[in-house]
Design a protein around this motif. Structure first.
Motif, PDB file in Angstrom:
ATOM      1  N   GLN A  33      -7.021  -2.714 -10.992  1.00  0.00           N
ATOM      2  CA  GLN A  33      -6.899  -3.747 -10.163  1.00  0.00           C
ATOM      3  C   GLN A  33      -7.643  -3.430  -9.073  1.00  0.00           C
ATOM      4  OE1 GLN A  33      -5.347  -6.542 -10.042  1.00  0.00           O
ATOM      5  NE2 GLN A  33      -6.154  -7.093  -8.056  1.00  0.00           N
TER       6      GLN A  33
ATOM      7  N   GLN B  92      -3.140  -6.023  -1.364  1.00  0.00           N
ATOM      8  CA  GLN B  92      -4.396  -5.665  -1.942  1.00  0.00           C
ATOM      9  C   GLN B  92      -5.550  -5.034  -0.964  1.00  0.00           C
ATOM     10  OE1 GLN B  92      -6.320  -9.404  -3.384  1.00  0.00           O
ATOM     11  NE2 GLN B  92      -7.563  -8.255  -5.010  1.00  0.00           N
TER      12      GLN B  92
ATOM     13  N   GLU C  76       3.920  -3.688  -9.280  1.00  0.00           N
ATOM     14  CA  GLU C  76       3.427  -4.405  -8.082  1.00  0.00           C
ATOM     15  C   GLU C  76       3.209  -3.624  -7.037  1.00  0.00           C
ATOM     16  OE1 GLU C  76       7.500  -5.341  -5.980  1.00  0.00           O
ATOM     17  OE2 GLU C  76       7.178  -6.571  -7.563  1.00  0.00           O
TER      18      GLU C  76
ATOM     19  N   ILE D 276      -8.845  -3.333  -5.476  1.00  0.00           N
ATOM     20  CA  ILE D 276      -8.320  -3.417  -3.860  1.00  0.00           C
ATOM     21  C   ILE D 276      -9.721  -3.263  -3.094  1.00  0.00           C
ATOM     22  CG2 ILE D 276      -6.246  -2.444  -4.450  1.00  0.00           C
ATOM     23  CD1 ILE D 276      -7.376   0.634  -3.511  1.00  0.00           C
TER      24      ILE D 276
ATOM     25  N   SER E  51       0.265  -9.522  -1.639  1.00  0.00           N
ATOM     26  CA  SER E  51       1.103  -8.370  -2.723  1.00  0.00           C
ATOM     27  C   SER E  51       0.086  -8.673  -4.016  1.00  0.00           C
ATOM     28  CB  SER E  51       2.603  -8.204  -2.743  1.00  0.00           C
ATOM     29  OG  SER E  51       2.747  -9.490  -3.280  1.00  0.00           O
ATOM     30  N   ILE E  52       0.331  -7.549  -4.914  1.00  0.00           N
ATOM     31  CA  ILE E  52      -0.227  -7.527  -6.279  1.00  0.00           C
ATOM     32  C   ILE E  52       0.824  -7.473  -7.212  1.00  0.00           C
ATOM     33  CG2 ILE E  52      -1.969  -6.639  -8.129  1.00  0.00           C
ATOM     34  CD1 ILE E  52      -3.370  -5.426  -5.463  1.00  0.00           C
TER      35      ILE E  52
END
Length: 300
Positions: A290, A183, A179, A292, A163-164
């Motif tokens: 972010q 990813q 969150e 992915i 998870s992020i």
């Protein structure tokens, strides 16, 4: 599915692919002009077979010095055609020199083709597979016909998919924690997550989440192009401290999504990012990206 186009006053060429009615199809946009076409989908290891048909008008003859069919894999830079790269090529000589006095069909079959890369139509680069039929003539221009194929790879689920979780803040003004459930996502996946507001001292108007595709062509004449695949509003109105906003973004239906490509044939890369944007009442934007990883899910 036959692909037809007339060439000259006396002949036209058709390329018919075996199993076209049963094979999965995709609508794609080709080139900078985004011209749409429907193509058959092939997977790595598939056999490409069919028939090349040379159609003559009644009473006409066609002299030639050879008929051939090529299957070509090409990486094409839209704004630097001289820098295009042919990474696979197969040729089938369909007929030696001679004279055609009527419609003739030539069967073909390509096996064990190098299809290690996926087809891709991007902003500045295209990776295409196509069949090219050529009738070579002595004293007239050659007759050619091209038919594109669309190649997709076979994906595997990642062994590790964490998870992020990240924190974003502006000192004494804003502190949020967000969150995402993982990813790495397959192309028909759903992005799930939550955003927590730990400190809110600025007036936020709304918040949105976008998927950004970034295409990079390295080198001196290279380029980087970013494109928003989709975006949606996560929240409208001012949040309060302690509030939690859920995220649920379904990716199925976005046909322009591709897997992540890392340096395809040393020519280009394609990466994806989640871009969270907050906009305050003075239209100032605060964002956090972010990366992915996208992969193609094997169905069935």
């Amino acid at each position: 599915m036959a692909s037809l186009f007339g060439f000259g006053p006396s002949a036209k060429v058709e390329i018919e692919l075996t199993g076209a009615d049963e094979r999965e199809k995709i609508t794609v946009e080709n080139g900078p002009e985004k011209k749409k076409s429907e193509l058959l989908i092939y997977k790595g290891g598939d056999i490409v077979e069919g028939t090349v048909k040379v159609v003559l008008k009644p009473g006409k003859k066609l002299e030639h010095i050879g008929i051939r069919l090529e299957l070509i894999g090409l990486i094409d830079m839209y704004y630097d055609r001289a820098n295009s790269t042919e990474f696979t090529s197969r040729c089938d000589e369909l007929s030696p020199a001679g004279t055609l006095d009527g419609t003739v069909e030539f069967p073909f079959k390509f096996e064990n083709i190098n299809m290690q890369y996926e087809s891709y139509n991007g902003t500045n680069v295209q990776l295409r597979y196509y069949l090219k039929a050529t009738i070579t003539r002595n004293y007239s221009s050659n007759i050619t016909k091209e038919q594109d194929l669309w190649v997709q790879g076979l994906g595997e689920a990642p062994e590790i998919n964490n998870s992020i979780k990240m924190e974003v803040g502006i000192e004494d003004c804003l502190h949020i924690e967000f969150e995402y459930d993982k990813q790495k996502y397959h192309l028909k996946d759903c992005i799930l997550g939550k955003i927590y507001f730990l400190l809110v001292r600025i007036k936020i108007k709304h918040m949105e989440l976008a998927i950004i595709r970034r295409e990079t062509v390295p080198g001196a004449g290279g380029s980087t192009a970013s494109e928003t695949v989709t975006k949606f509003e996560v929240m409208d109105g001012a949040p309060i401290r302690g509030e939690s906003i859920p995220i649920r973004l379904f990716m199925e239906g976005y046909e322009n999504l591709t897997p992540t490509y890392k340096m395809v044939n040393n020519k280009f890369s394609v990466r994806y990012y989640l871009n969270l944007v907050l906009i305050d009442e003075e239209d100032r934007r605060y964002f956090k990206q972010q990366e992915i990883i996208m992969w193609r899910h094997v169905i069935g």
